[in-house]
Write a protein that holds these residues in place. Structure first.
Motif, PDB file in Angstrom:
ATOM      1  N   ASN A   1      56.885 -12.294 -36.719  1.00  0.00           N
ATOM      2  CA  ASN A   1      57.010 -13.739 -36.461  1.00  0.00           C
ATOM      3  C   ASN A   1      58.135 -14.014 -35.459  1.00  0.00           C
ATOM      4  N   LEU A   2      59.220 -13.259 -35.577  1.00  0.00           N
ATOM      5  CA  LEU A   2      60.327 -13.405 -34.629  1.00  0.00           C
ATOM      6  C   LEU A   2      59.894 -12.976 -33.231  1.00  0.00           C
TER       7      LEU A   2
ATOM      8  N   ALA B   1      58.032 -10.777 -41.109  1.00  0.00           N
ATOM      9  CA  ALA B   1      59.115 -11.621 -40.597  1.00  0.00           C
ATOM     10  C   ALA B   1      59.513 -11.201 -39.186  1.00  0.00           C
ATOM     11  N   TYR B   2      59.576  -9.885 -38.954  1.00  0.00           N
ATOM     12  CA  TYR B   2      59.947  -9.370 -37.631  1.00  0.00           C
ATOM     13  C   TYR B   2      58.877  -9.740 -36.602  1.00  0.00           C
TER      14      TYR B   2
ATOM     15  N   PHE C   1      57.799 -15.666 -31.676  1.00  0.00           N
ATOM     16  CA  PHE C   1      58.631 -16.780 -31.216  1.00  0.00           C
ATOM     17  C   PHE C   1      59.302 -16.444 -29.881  1.00  0.00           C
ATOM     18  N   LEU C   2      59.883 -15.244 -29.791  1.00  0.00           N
ATOM     19  CA  LEU C   2      60.584 -14.850 -28.569  1.00  0.00           C
ATOM     20  C   LEU C   2      59.615 -14.687 -27.399  1.00  0.00           C
TER      21      LEU C   2
ATOM     22  N   LEU D   1      67.993  -7.034 -30.555  1.00  0.00           N
ATOM     23  CA  LEU D   1      67.442  -7.529 -31.819  1.00  0.00           C
ATOM     24  C   LEU D   1      67.929  -6.682 -32.995  1.00  0.00           C
TER      25      LEU D   1
ATOM     26  N   LEU E   1      69.989  -8.092 -36.131  1.00  0.00           N
ATOM     27  CA  LEU E   1      69.412  -7.961 -37.474  1.00  0.00           C
ATOM     28  C   LEU E   1      70.076  -6.857 -38.289  1.00  0.00           C
TER      29      LEU E   1
END
Length: 379
Positions: free
Chosen positions: A287-288, A284-285, A291-292, A342, A346
């Motif tokens: 994927n973030l 998940a991290y 995106f960024l 981040l 989070l």
């Protein structure tokens, strides 16, 4: 026979089954509460309630000097405890000294734990199949286990050494000679058994730790064996180099019966980090981060390659390396600010120096376990 290896919970259950406790031992409770000075009255009540403890039985379970009848109950239970049978198997393990080892007499305290180490070695040799490994790999695993045992028991060993010194039972003109004589005493099995009976809690810890250590190594081995083809493809290891040359355990904290992060090093010097939990948070991290990075509004952050399975996972191993130019240093700190932002968003709770690697101009978090633990309130 000592009964002191029994836990408070085990003693409580023995007394509960006995059913003869009618009056609370107030003095014993006060003494135990004084020892546990951080435990408030409210916390003490919650502890009793959570464990479903009767206060009267509990007061006798924590008594330092139980009466003769209770001692007999404890000793009978301790003698029949499962760890005892394994303990005797360990002490009956045959040890040969044909080759240099980590547990010869000249290795000091290591010699005292030799039966536990040899027991682990025999069990691992029989069970570690399906993955090739070098002799150095097994020797390294056993050396780590030896040090773990000595670090756990060195206070008891030093206490016994000092006791014999004060009672004038050590031979030798110098401290070195007296220490060597002390170690030589453990060659006698009666002396060795007497030591572990005297420090029976240590004997139990050593026995249970041996069993857990074997189980955890076997678990890692089975996972690596089953994941072999995926690991070869993802981390670029060819078949003939898929031979373990070093296994470094105990990286970070232990969880779930001694399971710990472990570095696997192959004969081609390639290292992979094994973790005894799924790494879905890593996915998940990452994927973030993807995106960024695609937004073009931040300095590109580095992802840590990882593979997640249901109960375990693997990460690429990153070695700390320095920035080589002022330009890289400048961008390292920009990225460090991005990582901190981040982490704040989070709700990271365990971001310390061991969990972050400076990989050139990229700060990389290598442990995301404590991210997104609690919802963060933004006002």
């Amino acid at each position: 026979m000592s009964y002191k290896s029994l836990t408070i919970n085990e003693r409580y259950n023995i007394l509960k089954q006995c059913g003869k406790i009618e009056v609370e031992n107030t003095d014993a409770l006060i003494q135990w509460r004084n020892d546990m000075s951080l435990l408030s009255q409210e916390q003490f009540k919650k502890m009793l309630q959570y464990n479903q403890y009767d206060k009267k039985n509990f007061s006798y379970a924590v008594t330092r000097e139980p009466n003769e009848n209770i001692v007999k109950l404890y000793e009978k239970s301790e003698a029949e405890h499962p760890w005892r049978s394994t303990y005797w198997k360990i002490l009956n393990t045959n040890i040969l000294y044909e080759e240099e080892s980590y547990w010869n007499q000249d290795k000091g305290f290591n010699y005292i734990v030799r039966h536990f180490v040899k027991y682990v070695e025999k069990q691992l040799i029989e069970s570690l199949v399906g993955i090739k490994f070098t002799k150095d790999c097994l020797d390294g695993i056993l050396h780590q286990f030896t040090l773990k045992l000595v670090n756990l028991g060195n206070k008891a060993m030093i206490m016994e050494l000092n006791y014999l010194k004060e009672s004038k039972n050590l031979k030798g003109d110098t401290s070195t000679e007296r220490f060597k004589y002390f170690i030589s005493l453990f060659e006698n099995m009666d002396f060795l058994k007497g030591f572990f009976e005297k420090y029976s809690v240590l004997a139990r810890l050593y026995t249970e730790l041996s069993v857990l250590f074997i189980a955890n190594i076997e678990e890692i081995w089975n996972y690596v064996k089953n994941d072999r083809e995926i690991l070869k493809e993802e981390f670029g290891i060819i078949d003939r180099e898929f031979v373990l040359n070093k296994v470094t355990m105990g990286i970070g904290d232990t969880h779930n019966f001694g399971k710990t992060v472990t570095i696997l090093e192959f004969i081609n010097k390639k290292k992979i980090v094994y973790k005894p939990r799924n790494l879905k948070i890593n996915e998940a991290y990452n994927n973030l981060i993807d995106f960024l990075n695609k937004t073009g509004k931040i300095d590109i952050l580095k992802k840590l390659k990882s593979i997640s399975f249901e109960n375990h996972g693997y990460e690429e191993f990153l070695e700390h390396c320095l920035c080589e130019t002022e330009h890289e240093l400048h961008h390292f700190y920009i990225r460090f600010g991005e990582v901190l932002a981040l982490s704040y968003i989070l709700n990271a709770t365990d971001l310390h120096m061991e969990n972050l690697i400076a990989f050139g101009e990229y700060p990389v978090i290598i442990d995301l376990e404590t991210f997104i633990q609690q919802p963060n309130s933004f006002n």
